[in-house]
Scaffold this active site. Sequence first.
Site, mmCIF file in Angstrom:
data_model
loop_
_atom_site.group_PDB
_atom_site.id
_atom_site.type_symbol
_atom_site.label_atom_id
_atom_site.label_comp_id
_atom_site.label_asym_id
_atom_site.label_seq_id
_atom_site.Cartn_x
_atom_site.Cartn_y
_atom_site.Cartn_z
ATOM 1 N N ARG A 2 -31.299 -48.653 5.955
ATOM 2 C CA ARG A 2 -31.568 -48.476 7.349
ATOM 3 C C ARG A 2 -32.838 -49.160 7.701
ATOM 4 O O ARG A 2 -33.868 -48.858 7.118
ATOM 5 C CB ARG A 2 -31.854 -47.017 7.580
ATOM 6 C CG ARG A 2 -31.041 -46.242 8.299
ATOM 7 C CD ARG A 2 -30.036 -46.494 8.914
ATOM 8 N NE ARG A 2 -29.050 -46.573 9.647
ATOM 9 C CZ ARG A 2 -28.150 -47.437 9.488
ATOM 10 N NH1 ARG A 2 -28.189 -48.271 8.560
ATOM 11 N NH2 ARG A 2 -27.197 -47.456 10.299
ATOM 12 N N ASP A 344 -34.689 -47.310 -1.205
ATOM 13 C CA ASP A 344 -34.955 -48.195 -0.082
ATOM 14 C C ASP A 344 -36.002 -47.604 0.855
ATOM 15 O O ASP A 344 -36.227 -46.397 0.879
ATOM 16 C CB ASP A 344 -33.677 -48.436 0.706
ATOM 17 C CG ASP A 344 -33.156 -47.150 1.329
ATOM 18 O OD1 ASP A 344 -33.012 -46.173 0.580
ATOM 19 O OD2 ASP A 344 -32.923 -47.114 2.548
ATOM 20 N N GLU A 345 -36.627 -48.452 1.634
ATOM 21 C CA GLU A 345 -37.497 -48.055 2.745
ATOM 22 C C GLU A 345 -38.503 -46.968 2.361
ATOM 23 O O GLU A 345 -38.772 -46.050 3.136
ATOM 24 C CB GLU A 345 -36.640 -47.606 3.932
ATOM 25 C CG GLU A 345 -35.788 -48.746 4.473
ATOM 26 C CD GLU A 345 -34.785 -48.307 5.523
ATOM 27 O OE1 GLU A 345 -34.404 -49.150 6.338
ATOM 28 O OE2 GLU A 345 -34.363 -47.138 5.509
#
Length: 538
Positions: A2, A344-345
């Site tokens: 995202r 992620d992120e």
Amino acid sequence: MRVLRPRRTLAALLGSLLAVGAAASCTAAAHGDDGRPGGGRRAAPTPFEALLPAPVSARAGGTGYAVGPGTVVRTPRGSGAEVRRVGELLAAQLRRPSGLPLPVVEGDGDGDRGGGIRLRIDGRAEGVGEEGYRLESRPDGVTLTARTAEGLFHAGQTLRQLLPASGPGTVPGGEITDAPRFAYRGAMVDVARHFFTVEQVRRYVDQLAQYKVNTLHVHLTDDQGWRLAIDSWPRLATYGGAGEVGGGPGGHWTKDEYRDLVAYAGERYVDLVPEVDMPGHVNAALASYAELNCDGKAPARYTGIKVGFSSLCVGKELTYEFIDQVLGELAELTPGRYLHIGGDEAHSTPAADYAAFMDRAQEAVARHGKTVVAWHQLAAARPAPGAVLQYWGHDRTAAAEKERVAAAAAAGHRLILSPADRLYLDMKYDLTTKPGLAWAGLVPVRKSYSWDPGAYLPGVPESAVLGVEAPLWTETIATRADWEFMAFPRLLSLAELGWSPAGALGWESYRERLAAQAPRLAAQEIPFYRAPDVPWQR
């Protein structure tokens, strides 16, 4: 994966749409398309030409087999319970649209005038591998041959497409030999941002399996919710699961519900890959247990859609007890080989802490007998031997980031390709699409299809590509209708890119075959997007 970016202006989105069209045209030309305008119409394809995903070889010829009241499904004598189960499932799948009884019997039925649909196991069958099959249709019946029960299941899904979407019919005469291009053909659903029941996910499993998609990746945890009961940390589900985007009630699955889903998917040869994201995307866990926070204070539950603000406390030993216990329970519930640990992120985790944390998380996965899957940001740390990286970048991803992924592939790490501007099912089709986001650009059906996974990332050969996956993130998706509208028909692009040989790819032929799926999707009450450049059949 995202990346929530600032809202794009109308002018920016219009520019993106123009770029999409240009990119799709260029890629289509690379696949050998003739460049005709999208509105041009050819004659409707024959049933063999309309198969999706396109098989390796299909040769029509001779008189086919009429499926009627006397048709039976025959499983080989002494073939075992698994093959019998495949036969029973195929019969059930054919009964619904045909209205025929289709009993399942044992024995090949040679000489039986009633004919039938014959399932055969041949360990020496050529050109089919472990997942492929041969299909032969003659006036006296249809024979499905494979080395494995899984291959027979896939043959049955092809047979379904050779018959009408509703009512009995005739299987055209001819032969098909088929096998997949990539071993991993996946879809992902995010049940963390908005909660969905196991029943809805089971419906998706059926939809995936009929197009030979063999993996379902379930994003179980995020900032907005924790969706699976964990005995050693019960508040994760009971408190952390009691919310979702927009402030709804959320929910969670019990372990028995998860086990039932795993078994249901397994019977359809769909492997479940569960994901517990870490060290970021963890607000639901931090809200559930104050002691997991570095300052010992639990944050409030979160119902928005921002990312990158949460992190596990890398310096606390309790953090590693937590992930070991969670991953251990998840491994015990999951018979498949993979556990997905996100990665992620993690914008709130310093780079050195991120690398140290991912080292220990990967060790925990190995300790519980599983193979790591992580988003491609793991390439910036130290991927463990055998770890699989899932790439979710796009055309605007920095060259240095792509180079790190290519270096990981050169070091022996297999890749799952999920480019956000091609396979993210939550990206809007066009400017009028109501659900979805557009941070990666608009993704019309043509763009979702018009690329080659074997030649996509610079410096990454096809041999390094384990397969492809189409994720569906649910920040803006709260209903089954929106889920299926965003997934279909782009999920079928994923199915063909994962299964069909590179030489079979081409937009002009694909859009005709895609159009032929419309009656089947409609009969299954799937509310799909009718792309304007596809000549949909009624």
